[in-house]
Design a protein around this motif. Structure first.
Motif, PDB file in Angstrom:
ATOM      1  N   LYS A   1       0.995  -1.209  -0.214  1.00  0.00           N
ATOM      2  CA  LYS A   1       0.258  -0.118   0.101  1.00  0.00           C
ATOM      3  C   LYS A   1       1.128   1.199   0.122  1.00  0.00           C
ATOM      4  O   LYS A   1       1.013   2.025  -0.584  1.00  0.00           O
TER       5      LYS A   1
ATOM      6  N   GLU B   1       1.816   6.561  -6.976  1.00  0.00           N
ATOM      7  CA  GLU B   1       0.630   7.427  -7.155  1.00  0.00           C
ATOM      8  C   GLU B   1       0.991   9.068  -7.351  1.00  0.00           C
ATOM      9  O   GLU B   1       0.550   9.967  -7.746  1.00  0.00           O
TER      10      GLU B   1
ATOM     11  N   LYS C   1       0.658   4.084  -2.861  1.00  0.00           N
ATOM     12  CA  LYS C   1       0.836   6.060  -2.459  1.00  0.00           C
ATOM     13  C   LYS C   1       1.766   6.163  -3.060  1.00  0.00           C
ATOM     14  O   LYS C   1       2.020   7.138  -4.142  1.00  0.00           O
TER      15      LYS C   1
END
Length: 382
Positions: A31, A38, A35
């Motif tokens: 995760k 992104e 992130k």
């Protein structure tokens, strides 16, 4: 051949729990990685103003980014003020404010900074400016120009005559500077100022202390005359107050006394005129102001004290003293180029100090590394 031992139920459960914990950690890492990816994509997708060719769109994007920065800055200030207010209400010490990193507070310490008990101050009574600064002589200034004067030079000189009291202008003509110095000595002038012009613009000042020197050569830049200053004021004939700031080094102390000898030592406070010479990063900034003190009434409504009849809050008026400034001009910047012993002499004169362009700043490791990385470092022959 050995036979594998079967795991008991407890051991199997422990292995299962370990696998679950490892899976959770791996999921968290995944995760985080997603992130970060992104965020990198968002940064790449961000269109910078420099990437836009259309001028109108580029200016619009730039204005939008500037507005966002202002909003974020206001939020930070509000949060900081709220924390300070909360700490004061609880009786605690507010969090310390961060000190901004500036050129001044990151500057290397100068060893030539004078201290109050320095021997330099003891020699002030015997230097070239002592007679004027002790009020034994009144300052009398002769102002002239270079041989080739410009159209903007006389306008600057006329404003200098209003700034410096007891100053007199003489046309240069074809006279040599040494002859002008001899004439000024005979006429009991205390200082001589020569305004040098280049390409129709004043670009240098030569200040000569009389009769024994010294001679200071300044580069003059960023000249703004009175008529070019918005909402300017007109100075009066009162003797101004003189403000000298940051003349702390040995050289700065000497230049400060040279400038101080141009002005009378008894200012007339009724005129409310201030002449400021501010030294910062070896540049001397000149400003000429008039000030005025005004009383302003500020209205504050008390919610606690209420009128019984109509129930409206009473208004208490408080008087505050406010100082206002009005710039009179001119406005310019000076940079010292050389300081010479005695009066002007280009051939046999001895120099106390001469400005030299050195590469000492390259010795600082941070700047050296930046230039080395960017391949902008060029080694020059000594």
């Amino acid at each position: 051949m050995g036979i594998k031992r079967k795991k008991s139920e407890s051991e199997a459960m422990e292995d299962y729990d370990d696998d679950v914990v490892v899976d959770k950690k791996e999921k968290k890492k995944m995760k985080k990685m997603e992130k970060e990816k992104e965020k990198e994509k968002e940064k790449k997708k961000e269109i910078l103003p420099s990437m836009i060719k259309n001028k109108e769109k580029r200016s619009a994007v730039h204005a939008k980014l500037k507005h966002q920065k202002k909003v974020e800055k206001r939020k930070k200030i509000k949060a900081r003020d709220a924390e300070e207010k909360r700490a004061l209400e609880l009786g605690e010490e507010p969090p310390p404010r961060k000190i901004p990193r500036t050129i001044e507070n990151t500057r290397e310490f100068d060893e030539t900074v004078c201290k109050p008990d320095d021997e330099l101050f003891a020699g002030n009574d015997a230097d070239e400016f002592s007679s004027v600064l002790k009020r034994e002589r009144n300052p009398k200034i002769l102002i002239t120009t270079s041989r080739f004067n410009s159209t903007r030079g006389p306008a600057f000189i006329s404003e200098l005559l209003e700034v410096i009291p007891n100053a007199h202008y003489y046309k240069r003509g074809t006279y040599d500077l040494k002859k002008i110095v001899e004439y000024a000595k005979k006429q009991d002038f205390t200082s001589l100022i020569v305004v040098h012009t280049n390409r129709r613009e004043p670009d240098a000042l030569l200040i000569i202390g009389l009769p024994d020197g010294p001679t200071a050569h300044f580069k003059l830049s960023r000249l703004v005359l009175r008529k070019e200053i918005k909402n300017h004021g007109n100075p009066t004939s009162h003797e101004p107050e003189l403000v000298l700031t940051n003349f702390t080094t040995c050289l700065g102390h000497r230049i400060g006394r040279l400038i101080q000898s141009l002005f009378p030592q008894e200012p007339n406070f009724r005129g409310r005129r201030v002449v400021t010479f501010h030294n910062q990063r070896d540049y001397i900034f000149f400003r000429h102001h008039r000030y005025i003190f005004e009383t302003k009434e500020s209205k504050q409504s008390d919610s606690k004290v209420k009128n019984r009849k109509d129930g409206k809050g009473e208004k208490n008026t408080q008087q505050k003293v406010i100082a206002r400034l009005q710039e009179c001009g001119p406005r310019f910047t000076l940079k010292l180029r050389s300081l010479q012993h005695e009066t002007f002499d280009t051939k046999g004169g001895e120099y106390e100090w001469v400005h030299k362009v050195t590469n000492e700043w390259l010795l600082r490791p941070c700047i050296f590394q930046i230039l080395l990385d960017s391949k902008l470092l060029i080694f020059l022959p000594v």
